[in-house]
Design a protein around this motif. Structure first.
Motif, mmCIF file in Angstrom:
data_model
loop_
_atom_site.group_PDB
_atom_site.id
_atom_site.type_symbol
_atom_site.label_atom_id
_atom_site.label_comp_id
_atom_site.label_asym_id
_atom_site.label_seq_id
_atom_site.Cartn_x
_atom_site.Cartn_y
_atom_site.Cartn_z
ATOM 1 N N GLU B 2 9.112 44.228 22.374
ATOM 2 C CA GLU B 2 9.050 44.603 20.966
ATOM 3 C C GLU B 2 9.658 43.522 20.081
ATOM 4 O O GLU B 2 10.667 42.907 20.424
ATOM 5 N N TYR B 25 6.777 46.259 13.156
ATOM 6 C CA TYR B 25 7.032 46.180 14.592
ATOM 7 C C TYR B 25 5.753 45.779 15.303
ATOM 8 O O TYR B 25 4.657 45.865 14.752
ATOM 9 N N SER B 30 5.911 51.929 20.505
ATOM 10 C CA SER B 30 7.165 52.373 19.878
ATOM 11 C C SER B 30 6.907 53.615 19.063
ATOM 12 O O SER B 30 5.894 53.718 18.356
ATOM 13 N N ALA B 92 13.401 49.858 16.376
ATOM 14 C CA ALA B 92 12.257 50.539 16.993
ATOM 15 C C ALA B 92 12.579 50.803 18.450
ATOM 16 O O ALA B 92 13.292 50.034 19.094
ATOM 17 N N SER B 93 12.029 51.890 18.945
ATOM 18 C CA SER B 93 12.328 52.276 20.316
ATOM 19 C C SER B 93 11.151 53.057 20.869
ATOM 20 O O SER B 93 10.378 53.651 20.119
ATOM 21 N N LYS B 94 11.038 53.034 22.192
ATOM 22 C CA LYS B 94 10.039 53.868 22.854
ATOM 23 C C LYS B 94 10.740 55.075 23.456
ATOM 24 O O LYS B 94 11.813 54.949 24.046
#
Lengths: 114, 113
Positions: B2, B25, B30, B92-94
């Protein structure tokens, strides 16, 4: 009611002298993270523990190691600090993974290398 | 991996005006986007977050919008106050996996009284 505690808040070490930073949490969270934050930059993830499972980021130098002896504590070891390792080191915790849980940050340890 | 970009890097507004910070992003997987506020010498603190199944979220003077198609999200602060002065980071994150946060480069917001 401190949740994520880091000691010491300020650490001075000499070039090449091993140093250990500590983090403890009272939240009973499964995940603990270590970030490096240099001046005016974003926090950069070094590694994390999911319970006892250690996960290193691909670009984290070998000079950085970590230990998590139990749920509450996590240590960051810098084996041979260089001048470029001077930074704020942030510990964070998260209840679990595989879900967007909030990360709670500690106050950080500011490391100076002389 | 990312890559999160954040603009502007610095922002000055008059007290009472609005402030907008934008992030993009790269990873379409994400799906969780938090915003952190970091005052000088202090820890980052979560101020608001949004998940990919929501387009907008508001909490008093703070709102966040998300455009998944364009892969960008924004923080809006209305009626700014001097205590809003800080560095703001988007991330940002998954959901699946380690919940690792990928941070933007930060925006230093100054609210001029």
């Amino acid at each position: 009611d401190a949740m994520v505690i880091q000691n010491p808040r300020y650490q001075v070490t000499q070039f090449g002298k091993p140093v250990t930073l500590s983090c403890s949490q009272t939240l009973n969270h499964n995940v603990m993270y270590w970030y490096q934050q240099k001046s005016s930059q974003a926090p950069k993830l070094l590694f994390h523990y999911y319970d006892k499972d250690f996960n290193n980021e691909a670009d984290t130098p070998d000079n950085f190691q970590s230990r998590r002896p139990n749920t509450s504590f996590c240590f960051l070891d810098i084996r041979s600090p260089g001048l470029g390792d001077a930074a704020m080191y942030l510990c964070a915790t998260s209840r679990d993974r595989n879900s967007p849980y909030e990360q709670y940050f500690g106050p950080g340890t500011r490391l100076t290398v002389t | 991996g990312e890559n999160v970009e954040q603009h502007p890097s610095t922002l000055s507004v008059q007290e009472g005006d609005s402030a907008v910070i934008k992030c993009t992003y790269s990873d379409s997987a994400s799906n969780y986007f938090p915003w952190y506020k970091q005052e000088l010498g202090k820890r980052p603190q979560l101020i608001i977050d949004i998940r990919s199944n929501v387009g907008e979220k508001k909490d008093q003077r703070i709102a966040v919008t998300l455009n998944k198609t364009a892969k960008h999200f924004s923080l809006h602060i209305t009626e700014t106050q001097p205590e809003d002065s800080a560095v703001y980071f988007c991330a940002a994150s998954k959901v699946t996996g380690a919940n690792n946060l990928f941070f933007g480069t930060g925006t230093r917001l100054t609210v001029i009284p």
